[in-house]
Design a protein around this motif. Structure first.
Motif, short mmCIF file in Angstrom:
data_model
loop_
_atom_site.label_atom_id
_atom_site.label_comp_id
_atom_site.label_asym_id
_atom_site.label_seq_id
_atom_site.Cartn_x
_atom_site.Cartn_y
_atom_site.Cartn_z
N SER A 258 -30.55 20.25 22.13
CA SER A 258 -29.94 19.33 23.08
C SER A 258 -28.41 19.35 22.96
O SER A 258 -27.71 18.68 23.72
N LEU A 259 -27.90 20.09 21.98
CA LEU A 259 -26.45 20.16 21.77
C LEU A 259 -25.86 21.39 22.46
O LEU A 259 -26.58 22.32 22.82
N SER A 260 -24.55 21.40 22.62
CA SER A 260 -23.89 22.60 23.14
C SER A 260 -23.93 23.67 22.04
O SER A 260 -24.02 23.35 20.86
N PRO A 261 -23.88 24.97 22.43
CA PRO A 261 -23.92 26.03 21.42
C PRO A 261 -22.85 25.85 20.35
O PRO A 261 -23.10 26.08 19.17
N GLU A 262 -21.65 25.39 20.75
CA GLU A 262 -20.55 25.23 19.77
C GLU A 262 -20.90 24.14 18.76
O GLU A 262 -20.75 24.34 17.55
N GLN A 263 -21.37 22.99 19.25
CA GLN A 263 -21.76 21.91 18.34
C GLN A 263 -22.87 22.37 17.40
O GLN A 263 -22.83 22.14 16.20
N GLN B 258 -31.32 30.81 23.77
CA GLN B 258 -30.53 29.71 23.24
C GLN B 258 -30.02 30.00 21.82
O GLN B 258 -28.86 29.74 21.50
N LYS C 201 -27.11 32.36 21.88
CA LYS C 201 -25.83 31.71 22.24
C LYS C 201 -25.21 31.03 21.02
O LYS C 201 -24.01 31.04 20.83
#
Lengths: 463, 463
Positions: free
Chosen positions: A88-93, A117, A120
């Motif tokens: 549920s988080l962005s790839p960076e987070q 996913q 990424k």
């Protein structure tokens, strides 16, 4: 490690309080309070308190944590939930958090995500960590390669005790996270040639070369060794870790006893859930209803079709049934009891297969054992139900029909139940998930057939 | 430890050959051949090959072995079988073998015997070993005291690094069998005051006192700590062992991660078997038929009585049944499907209780979750079976009766299945063994009642 509180004195926090507290922290958006909250959770209760939060609550809370604490939170949650939260988080987070985790946990967690996913996330991770994950994830999770860690101490055979000790001193910080039990000795080609226990280093003269101190040709396993083989190995060898080598005998990692036993325990839990018809062997109530319902329904809908097929046997004997309506009372009993006796045999076979006490090719041995047991228990149960039927309707022939059918069906259920998991295992299928439905479909059909065909044969005597 | 053969290359010996070979050895009575035979068994196969022998064969073989090899054989066999074998020997023979085993295994094994018999063995054992066993066996096996080992290294806080290293050198032989991970530091009163990792010893100056080097006030647990608490502890702490203290804070042993995980795995396996109705959670086919049959029958006979009670509901509706004989076809389906859906919920609750994700007092949370799922799956299954009934007899009301009854019964089975294990656990009863029979009795009765009372209400429309 510097907490003098004995475990059992941890006070049991009342849940509603904890969640109110958490709510306030999230609303206030205070990182420091969030970290203090985590540290104050009673040991052993963290998983329970955090796992019962909804995904949104977990997300809001996670945003307040630094990478290290977020990683700790991920490791504490059940894997299924951690993966959901991560996705549920962005790839960076996500990458920021995964970077802080141990190699085997990184792989396990990213494995749970769709490939696109996880790719990424890997792209924005620390390149060194990402490469290691890619290397480890080529292994399936239930073999030595998938269970091993790559954090190990290896030195070349030509080095001395002094070299090792000064390296340990210099890199003390880096090694702080390692579980150092053994030192592995390799040659020029990175091949494993020996092993050295830390305690032997303690007692050796500093100038001695590792090659003269090590235990040569140590036990090791290929990276493809299965979890079951590893379990047997650790059962019979009192070692903490086992070096893992590839086809060229190059040392690629260490599989630790604890990881093998953890994996074994997890497998046993999953077997239990699959046995009860939970697809995938994992369900937590904090998962979305859609997923939970679908996982259970997929197994139930197969089951209901099989049930309808089995019950169609009854439909063929409607005439017999309407002549002796009492039979309708005994049909569910015969069906249910054969399911119970068969399931016992399934469970014992599944367990013996897991323990390695039997193999699929031992089926003659198992059949003989179960046949004898099926005779005894079949007679006992048949006699019991037959007497009940006789007393109820005052008709000895009814007792004979019902009792005889149950006895014969019990014998069959026990033998089938014992052999089905072995056959499935022999064909590399999962015994836990499929054995039950296969068994009950066959025993139901046979049970209904036996009761109703016996009844038809004795029909004049029953009415 | 000096075997360069990778595990997976071990050739799979054909069983009949092995047993023929064993037969010859026993007939010839050659001790040396027996020991060679044991050593030649492929790793990971020992348990399987030896466990399939009959008790007589095991006994004859055991007589040829020396104490050490006999102890190894005992440790390799499943515990239940080892105990049986041991109890067939004279107390002297048994004591001779038990003397050679590790402290935790001695206790586990003697625990399996009747007290009178284990007492006789203890009397002729090495007095020091016997005293240790008596001390350990006052603990139940599933708490820290029962899981711990007493083989540990402890030194007084006033001693120096040099003292420790020279003690390690002097007693190297005695400590050879110890799994040394930490050194425990105690005070004059034998109370635990600190802990020291072996690797820290390696890097410390020789004259330094342990008190200034140790990690003070280390984590420790009281001897009464439960297996579940220990599992949670090791899940969240990357330690190998945890010191155990008594009420006076005196160091009494160390519980190792591996023993906790082994016990956890064994528990999971037993839960699985109890769930399938094997009393005591353990059965091996090599046990005598009488024991196996009795263990299974004791559960089955309760079940059949419950089944008869449930089916008596059908008997009360004989008139309805004889008017609409098609109902008899659907009764076993409704009963079986409600059992399946309820069992899924039981399995998830049992698993979540084991994982510590829920506790008995979280029942409102669980009920809400299961109610929603029961609505969805109940509607889905009811619709499916209703349509089948409608198509078969071309009567929409029959579909409504059957489908409606299944839907309502599924909702109830799911909610009951989820809550029964929690209630049992709350009352300190075993959820695995009792949940299934309680559930199916209730759901069968309700299922039969729903189908037949709905049918009675719609009777004019069904015929």
């Amino acid at each position: 490690m510097n907490d003098s509180q004995p475990l059992s004195e941890s006070t049991h926090i009342e849940l509603p309080d904890v969640w109110d507290q958490l709510d306030e922290i999230v609303k206030a958006g205070e990182s420091e309070a969030a970290i203090n909250f985590l540290n104050a959770l009673p040991p052993g209760e963290e998983a329970r308190i955090l796992a019962q939060l909804s995904l949104d609550e977990q997300q809001a809370f996670l945003k307040l944590l630094d990478g290290e604490h977020a990683a700790w939170l991920m490791e504490t949650l059940p894997e299924l939930q951690a993966a959901q939260l991560l996705s549920s988080l962005s790839p960076e987070q996500a990458a920021h958090i995964v970077d802080e985790m141990n190699s085997d946990e990184q792989v396990d967690l990213l494995d749970q995500l769709p490939e696109e996913q996880s790719e990424k996330i890997l792209e924005v991770m620390n390149p060194e960590e990402a490469e290691n994950v890619r290397f480890l994830s080529k292994y399936t999770s239930l073999c030595a390669g998938g269970l091993m860690i790559t954090e190990l101490l290896s030195f070349e055979e030509s080095q001395t005790v002094d070299d090792v000790v000064s390296d340990l001193r210099q890199n003390a910080e880096r090694y702080a996270e390692y579980n150092v039990q053994y030192i592995y000795v390799i040659n020029h080609d990175l091949q494993l040639v020996g092993v050295l226990r830390l305690r032997d280093l303690l007692m050796a003269p500093p100038g001695k070369r590792l090659s003269s101190l090590m235990i040569p040709s140590p036990l090791c396993v290929p990276d493809s060794t299965s979890l079951q083989e590893l379990q047997h190995f650790f059962d019979s060898h009192p070692l903490f870790g086992l070096p893992v080598v590839d086809e060229a005998n190059v040392l690629v990692g260490v599989v630790r006893r604890e990881d093998v036993e953890e994996a074994g325990e997890e497998q046993a839990g999953k077997t239990f859930l699959r046995f009860a018809g939970i697809m995938g062997g994992e369900e937590l109530r904090s998962l979305p209803l859609k997923i939970r319902s679908a996982r259970r329904l997929s197994w139930l809908s197969i089951n209901i079709v099989l049930n309808i097929v089995a019950a169609s046997v009854i439909a063929m004997y409607e005439d017999t049934l309407s002549s002796v309506i009492a039979l309708a009372v005994f049909l569910p009993i015969v069906s249910d009891m054969s399911g119970c006796t068969g399931n016992q045999a399934i469970a014992v076979s599944t367990r013996e297969l897991v323990l390695g006490v039997i193999r699929p090719r031992d089926w003659i041995y198992v059949f003989k054992k179960e046949f004898a047991l099926g005779m005894v228990n079949g007679l006992a149960l048949g006699l019991l139900l037959g007497i009940v039927a006789y007393i109820w309707k005052g008709n000895a022939y009814l007792g004979l029909v019902i009792g005889g059918a149950l006895a014969a069906n019990t014998l069959m259920a026990v033998c089938l139940g014992a052999l089905i998991p072995m056959v499935l295992k022999g064909f590399k299928l999962d015994p836990a998930l499929a054995s039950g439905p296969i068994l009950t479909t066959i025993t139901d059909m046979c049970g209904f057939f036996l009761v109703l065909s016996f009844a038809q044969a004795f029909l004049p005597l029953l009415t």
